[in-house]
Design a protein around this motif. Sequence first.
Motif, PDB file in Angstrom:
ATOM      1  N   ALA A 218     -86.948   8.214 -13.685  1.00  0.00           N
ATOM      2  CA  ALA A 218     -85.710   7.444 -13.574  1.00  0.00           C
ATOM      3  C   ALA A 218     -84.853   7.982 -12.435  1.00  0.00           C
ATOM      4  O   ALA A 218     -84.255   7.229 -11.669  1.00  0.00           O
ATOM      5  CB  ALA A 218     -84.938   7.515 -14.885  1.00  0.00           C
ATOM      6  N   LEU A 219     -84.849   9.312 -12.345  1.00  0.00           N
ATOM      7  CA  LEU A 219     -84.076   9.921 -11.259  1.00  0.00           C
ATOM      8  C   LEU A 219     -84.641   9.531  -9.908  1.00  0.00           C
ATOM      9  O   LEU A 219     -83.903   9.217  -8.969  1.00  0.00           O
ATOM     10  CB  LEU A 219     -84.088  11.439 -11.415  1.00  0.00           C
ATOM     11  CG  LEU A 219     -82.979  12.020 -12.276  1.00  0.00           C
ATOM     12  CD1 LEU A 219     -83.107  13.524 -12.322  1.00  0.00           C
ATOM     13  CD2 LEU A 219     -81.625  11.616 -11.745  1.00  0.00           C
ATOM     14  N   VAL A 220     -85.968   9.550  -9.811  1.00  0.00           N
ATOM     15  CA  VAL A 220     -86.606   9.201  -8.545  1.00  0.00           C
ATOM     16  C   VAL A 220     -86.205   7.789  -8.161  1.00  0.00           C
ATOM     17  O   VAL A 220     -85.847   7.508  -7.011  1.00  0.00           O
ATOM     18  CB  VAL A 220     -88.133   9.321  -8.669  1.00  0.00           C
ATOM     19  CG1 VAL A 220     -88.807   8.642  -7.498  1.00  0.00           C
ATOM     20  CG2 VAL A 220     -88.532  10.778  -8.726  1.00  0.00           C
ATOM     21  N   ARG A 221     -86.225   6.896  -9.143  1.00  0.00           N
ATOM     22  CA  ARG A 221     -85.861   5.517  -8.861  1.00  0.00           C
ATOM     23  C   ARG A 221     -84.396   5.441  -8.396  1.00  0.00           C
ATOM     24  O   ARG A 221     -84.072   4.767  -7.426  1.00  0.00           O
ATOM     25  CB  ARG A 221     -86.055   4.676 -10.123  1.00  0.00           C
ATOM     26  CG  ARG A 221     -85.942   3.195  -9.881  1.00  0.00           C
ATOM     27  CD  ARG A 221     -86.149   2.452 -11.165  1.00  0.00           C
ATOM     28  NE  ARG A 221     -87.498   2.645 -11.693  1.00  0.00           N
ATOM     29  CZ  ARG A 221     -88.557   1.951 -11.270  1.00  0.00           C
ATOM     30  NH1 ARG A 221     -88.405   1.049 -10.323  1.00  0.00           N
ATOM     31  NH2 ARG A 221     -89.742   2.163 -11.774  1.00  0.00           N
ATOM     32  N   ASP A 222     -83.576   6.171  -9.084  1.00  0.00           N
ATOM     33  CA  ASP A 222     -82.164   6.208  -8.710  1.00  0.00           C
ATOM     34  C   ASP A 222     -81.998   6.710  -7.277  1.00  0.00           C
ATOM     35  O   ASP A 222     -81.275   6.144  -6.481  1.00  0.00           O
ATOM     36  CB  ASP A 222     -81.413   7.150  -9.652  1.00  0.00           C
ATOM     37  CG  ASP A 222     -80.500   6.361 -10.566  1.00  0.00           C
ATOM     38  OD1 ASP A 222     -80.777   5.152 -10.738  1.00  0.00           O
ATOM     39  OD2 ASP A 222     -79.539   6.939 -11.077  1.00  0.00           O
ATOM     40  N   ILE A 223     -82.713   7.785  -7.022  1.00  0.00           N
ATOM     41  CA  ILE A 223     -82.592   8.418  -5.709  1.00  0.00           C
ATOM     42  C   ILE A 223     -82.997   7.446  -4.608  1.00  0.00           C
ATOM     43  O   ILE A 223     -82.353   7.359  -3.564  1.00  0.00           O
ATOM     44  CB  ILE A 223     -83.482   9.685  -5.663  1.00  0.00           C
ATOM     45  CG1 ILE A 223     -82.810  10.817  -6.403  1.00  0.00           C
ATOM     46  CG2 ILE A 223     -83.771  10.089  -4.242  1.00  0.00           C
ATOM     47  CD1 ILE A 223     -81.642  11.416  -5.677  1.00  0.00           C
ATOM     48  N   LEU A 224     -84.065   6.684  -4.905  1.00  0.00           N
ATOM     49  CA  LEU A 224     -84.512   5.735  -3.883  1.00  0.00           C
ATOM     50  C   LEU A 224     -83.421   4.715  -3.579  1.00  0.00           C
ATOM     51  O   LEU A 224     -83.273   4.269  -2.455  1.00  0.00           O
ATOM     52  CB  LEU A 224     -85.790   5.029  -4.322  1.00  0.00           C
ATOM     53  CG  LEU A 224     -87.059   5.862  -4.213  1.00  0.00           C
ATOM     54  CD1 LEU A 224     -88.279   5.006  -4.455  1.00  0.00           C
ATOM     55  CD2 LEU A 224     -87.158   6.501  -2.843  1.00  0.00           C
ATOM     56  N   TYR A 225     -82.669   4.351  -4.609  1.00  0.00           N
ATOM     57  CA  TYR A 225     -81.557   3.429  -4.351  1.00  0.00           C
ATOM     58  C   TYR A 225     -80.458   4.130  -3.567  1.00  0.00           C
ATOM     59  O   TYR A 225     -79.884   3.557  -2.642  1.00  0.00           O
ATOM     60  CB  TYR A 225     -81.016   2.859  -5.656  1.00  0.00           C
ATOM     61  CG  TYR A 225     -81.877   1.748  -6.180  1.00  0.00           C
ATOM     62  CD1 TYR A 225     -81.949   0.542  -5.495  1.00  0.00           C
ATOM     63  CD2 TYR A 225     -82.638   1.902  -7.323  1.00  0.00           C
ATOM     64  CE1 TYR A 225     -82.769  -0.485  -5.931  1.00  0.00           C
ATOM     65  CE2 TYR A 225     -83.460   0.883  -7.767  1.00  0.00           C
ATOM     66  CZ  TYR A 225     -83.529  -0.309  -7.084  1.00  0.00           C
ATOM     67  OH  TYR A 225     -84.324  -1.313  -7.505  1.00  0.00           O
ATOM     68  N   VAL A 226     -80.208   5.344  -3.982  1.00  0.00           N
ATOM     69  CA  VAL A 226     -79.143   6.094  -3.311  1.00  0.00           C
ATOM     70  C   VAL A 226     -79.471   6.279  -1.838  1.00  0.00           C
ATOM     71  O   VAL A 226     -78.597   6.209  -0.984  1.00  0.00           O
ATOM     72  CB  VAL A 226     -78.932   7.448  -4.004  1.00  0.00           C
ATOM     73  CG1 VAL A 226     -78.074   8.362  -3.144  1.00  0.00           C
ATOM     74  CG2 VAL A 226     -78.291   7.242  -5.350  1.00  0.00           C
ATOM     75  N   PHE A 227     -80.758   6.462  -1.527  1.00  0.00           N
ATOM     76  CA  PHE A 227     -81.171   6.591  -0.131  1.00  0.00           C
ATOM     77  C   PHE A 227     -80.662   5.426   0.709  1.00  0.00           C
ATOM     78  O   PHE A 227     -80.353   5.563   1.879  1.00  0.00           O
ATOM     79  CB  PHE A 227     -82.695   6.627  -0.026  1.00  0.00           C
ATOM     80  CG  PHE A 227     -83.273   7.963  -0.379  1.00  0.00           C
ATOM     81  CD1 PHE A 227     -82.460   9.069  -0.523  1.00  0.00           C
ATOM     82  CD2 PHE A 227     -84.639   8.116  -0.564  1.00  0.00           C
ATOM     83  CE1 PHE A 227     -82.993  10.291  -0.850  1.00  0.00           C
ATOM     84  CE2 PHE A 227     -85.175   9.332  -0.884  1.00  0.00           C
ATOM     85  CZ  PHE A 227     -84.353  10.424  -1.033  1.00  0.00           C
TER      86      PHE A 227
END
Lengths: 873, 76
Positions: free
Chosen positions: A242-251
């Motif tokens: 979930a964090l990875v997915r979040d991070i990809l958005y944050v990128f």
Amino acid sequence: MATLDQKSPNVLLQSLCCRITGKSEAEVAHQFQYAVRVIGSNYAPTIERDEFLVSEKIKKELLKQRREADTALFSELHRKLQTQSVLKQRWSVLYLLLSLAEDPRKPSSRVGNYGALFAQALPRDAHSTPFYCTRPQSLALGYGERSVGLSATVGSSGISSLGVYTLNGPTPTPQSLLAGHPPQSAAGGGQPLGSRLAWTLPANCSPSSALAMPATRQPLVPSAPSTRVVRSHRDGEVSEAALVRDILYVFQGIDGKFIKMSAQENCYKIDGKVALCKSLRDTSSRLAELGWLHNKVRKYTDARSLDRAFGLVGQSFCAALHQELKEYYRLLSVLHSQLQVEDEQGVTTCTETSLTLRRLLVWMYDPKVRLKTLAALVDFCQGRKGGELASAVHSYGKTGDPQMRALVQHILSLVSHPILNFLYRWIYDGELEDTYHEFFVASDPNVKTDRLWHDKYSLRKSMIPSFFTMDQARKVLLIGKSINFLHQVCHDRTPPGKITPVSKSVDTPKDAAELLTDLEGAFQGKIDAAYFDTSKYLLDVLNRNYLLLEHLQAMRRYLLLGQGDFIRHLMDLLKPELVRPATTLYQHNLTGILETAVRATNAQYDNAEILKRLDVRLLECMSHYLRVFNFLWRAKRMEYTLTDIWKGQMCNAKLLKTMPELSGVLHQCHILASEMVHFIHQMQYYITFEVLECSWDELWNNVQRAQDLDHIIAAHEVFLDTIISRCLLDNNSRSLLNQLRAIFDQIIEFQSAQDSLYRSALEELTLRLQYEERKRQREEEGQWGVTAEQEAEEKKRIQEFQETIPKLRSQLRVLAHLYQSIVQHFLVLLMTSYDESLRFLSFRLDFNEHYRARDPRLRASLGANRGRRPSNI
Amino acid sequence: MASAANANLNAVRETMDVLLEISRLLNTGLDMESLSICVRLCEQGINPEALSAVIKELRKASESLKVRKLSPNTVT
């Protein structure tokens, strides 16, 4: 063709779907939609439309399967097919059959092909937008599935969604998976973090492997423990996925579910309420920095790219930033697709290649450095434009890191491209198309053509890119200015290509980059060549068509009194005019006299162009020349006056010998006159040889050597300045000039005094002669020579005359005294002058130390102060 | 007129026979009806690459569907 009726492809496709899946039309709606999309998006075939090639491939395929007999059979069938004219796209049908072909010995390998297809479909949509469309897996994907990794309650939904993946997932065979891990949820809870790290840090850590990953994906590693699922089973904690997915958005600068932009701290922060172990929290905040950097760059380009006043250079800068961002988005899209694939494979994929925060950290290291550089650039370039912007970018290129340098160089080549374009337009065509004032040459449209050279064009110091030297910038300014001068002032219509061979201009940013790497060599060469050619052409035009050098010489000869016979004659003619008050001088009279002087002297042989310009101007025109001319004219006139004085003395000397009472006065006159003659001669010598000729020689040499018009102008200005300061016309020597003026006044006064002396003496002489004559006449007539009355009268007159003599003497003495004191003062000033040639002049004026003997001040300055710079006097 | 149409029909049938034979040789797994649909699609100029991809996907989908139907008890 009768049976191959022309049904629409959609209808055919639908029936195909029904046929293959064996279901009704309603049930296959999903699949049908997918089929339409794939076929629509792959409209143009990527393969050769050659039937022969396809048939050869089929044969090869059969041979590979060691079915020689079948190969022969295929050849036979193919031959038969070729005899029929029913099919028009035989290659197409054959290709279809070939691609559907399967080796009968390897049952059911029908699933292996997806990677290739995916790899082919990816580049088409490699952007930051989600790409569900063309991917085969998206056929039956619902959005509900996407939430699998996100929700913290996967524990319950994980299993049920499992079935959904496996419906479409390319690889897994659920039985084996589930059989291999029946107690998965139970056993996974204690999975230690260390082993998870060991799994998630494989050897292939470079970002490029992310691109290749989908193709090289292993079907499944059954023994791999699925830590992702494990983590999600822990209560209250966010899974890494979930964090990875979040991070990809944050990128991309979009707020994630847990990681959000915090307005007051201006950074991305993980929601404080979310339970998360410290290392994950740490890693994700480090990754989130990318989002912040991205936002910064993005904000700048968004704000500026529509701002037209930002100028071409600014637009190029924005374009360069955009290019970099695009690269970044490409990377993100690859990561996204990776995540997508993992989602579809669901719980089963804790393989060596799955996405984890740590892996992201490694992969995103380079992009982060790049983004950091960009953000720093953006910060530094805030509020700059044009050449200033290019300088700012250039200053960032001075780094030791080759990657950073390459990045900045690339941006710089884009940014400097418009500047170089301006530059080439300017130095080859003389045109300035700089709407936004970005170029370092500025043009003032209010300046008329007569001041074009001096005032119209100027350098914008702040806009000179730092990779140009000041010298280069000045040359560039001069080249374009020369071209414009030729066009507008000289009305020279030579096409610019003829003046200087136009070298290839920068067409692409790549050329610009090449030029930038070779600033000292090729670029300098180009500018130098253009500079030399243009300047030389301009000077040629000026000399040939406009007789620049001849005009210079004429100024020297006529304004600076170089043409002796002309000046002398003019002064002879002007003598009666000059003694009259200035208010009674009229231009027409003077013009007539000038004409006469020109015609009578060598000046008549001069160039007609120049003679046309010889004219009488009262107190106007070039002020410098006027001042110098006035001075020289006055000095010349003193010489002339003294000549007159001397002439009078010579003529009258003999006559007045008969009057012994005058001898003393005359002697006084002679002494004073020779003193003055000496002084004026020395002054004239100084002016002519030390000042005019020396400066003129210097000017002439400089003009001959000059490379451009500016050099000539500068040399001329130096010439004028030297003359003015040496002729005591500048502010520093005002006191000297005053003394000189006083000396000149004394000379004039002396002239008038001597004139009156001679007048009265000559009158007296004639009276005496008349008296003698009358006496002789009467004696011849036999009368008394004189009567007592007459004699008394005569005696009385002589007496009266003789009484005036001491008065004259004293008047002369006063004059001489005054004159000498002025000269002495002048000498004192000369002694303390800063100019060496003036001090030499003082030696010549006082060569026999006549004045020194009289004046203690001179003695002191000659002795103690010689060579010093006494500022106290 | 009728004979011409007949001859044409024969030619089509013959072609389809040949194609079916080739399909069998290559072990494509297509039956007569699917094959004729495919041929018609190809004749309309559809990219065979894409078509083959679609067919493979459809097969996969139906296969996994069957699998799920066959083994519902193992999941729970």
